[in-house]
Design an enzyme around this catalytic site. Sequence first.
Site, PDB file in Angstrom:
ATOM      1  N   HIS A 264       0.850  -1.198   0.000  1.00 45.54           N
ATOM      2  CA  HIS A 264       0.000   0.000   0.000  1.00 45.54           C
ATOM      3  C   HIS A 264       0.883   1.245   0.000  1.00 45.54           C
ATOM      4  O   HIS A 264       1.936   1.269   0.646  1.00 45.54           O
ATOM      5  CB  HIS A 264      -0.921  -0.003   1.235  1.00 45.54           C
TER       6      HIS A 264
ATOM      7  N   GLU B 165      -3.968   1.784  -7.291  1.00 43.98           N
ATOM      8  CA  GLU B 165      -4.406   2.925  -6.478  1.00 43.98           C
ATOM      9  C   GLU B 165      -3.493   4.117  -6.744  1.00 43.98           C
ATOM     10  O   GLU B 165      -2.420   4.232  -6.126  1.00 43.98           O
ATOM     11  CB  GLU B 165      -4.309   2.576  -4.997  1.00 43.98           C
TER      12      GLU B 165
HETATM   13  C1  PEP Z   1      -6.743   3.361   0.242  1.00 42.07           C
HETATM   14  O1  PEP Z   1      -5.976   3.984   0.950  1.00 42.07           O
HETATM   15  O2  PEP Z   1      -6.549   2.157  -0.024  1.00 42.07           O
HETATM   16  C2  PEP Z   1      -7.884   4.084  -0.292  1.00 42.07           C
HETATM   17  C3  PEP Z   1      -8.429   3.640  -1.382  1.00 42.07           C
HETATM   18  O3  PEP Z   1      -8.291   5.177   0.406  1.00 42.07           O
HETATM   19  P1  PEP Z   1      -9.507   6.156   0.049  1.00 42.07           P
HETATM   20  O4  PEP Z   1     -10.643   5.304  -0.412  1.00 42.07           O
HETATM   21  O5  PEP Z   1      -9.799   6.896   1.311  1.00 42.07           O
HETATM   22  O6  PEP Z   1      -9.026   7.054  -1.045  1.00 42.07           O
END
Ligand code: PEP
Length: 241
Positions: free
Chosen positions: A91, A159
Amino acid sequence: MIIAANLKMNLKRKDLQHYKETLQTQLSLLNSVDAVIFPNMACLLDSSYFQDIPLTQGAQNAYPAKNGAYTGEIGSEILEELGIRTILIGHSERRELGDNQEFCLAKFTYYQELGFRIFYCIGEPLHIRKKGLSAVMDFLQTQISGIDLHYPSLVIAYEPIWAIGATQPASIEEISATHLNLKNLFRNINPTRDIPLLYGGSVKADNAREISQINGVDGMLIGSGALNPQNFLHIIKETLE
Ligand code: PEP
């Protein structure tokens, strides 16, 4: 569709109990997806706690060793005692705290050997995104370098860092093009498995449906949008309609 909630360093044990009780009221909804929760690490519970609801509990992080002199870390022994067989690795918030690619790879290899289901996160910072898709793909390739894409229990979460905890997610076009390119990349390396690819970054109930319908999106990893169990359920509902 895989719908995963990353609760980060939020919610206490009492809140988690409320979380479970709320989900319990909507079992058929929960049953219609592959639902996963990554609770605050200090709130990890014996997995039998969740056995009456279709929800998998995973660890947000762990050290690549069974046990030992690693102050402040948790190892595979305690996870296995709790019945936890799912882990989040790479992450961006962990990478920012010092998990470099070599360490992410060490964690991946260790937990792969134990047969854990691995949610492996990748994502570019804003200055890379501003250079365009080809720079993004070059960057993402460095983050999967060494990762065994033939591992059958691998899930990848794309992400973009700049979309995490932001006011809005990446655009539909950005998600779509990046997922398409990632899927092609994965397919070239492993043509025998369609590796599940999640999108993460500011997913909320009001954008979940549109994002879930993008070609190449197999699910979503949700942070703040899933802190409230009603919102988590609402997101699941949106992906089904
Ligand atoms: C995350 O940190 O994995 C994430 C998706 O956070 P958020 O949904 O708050 O952007």
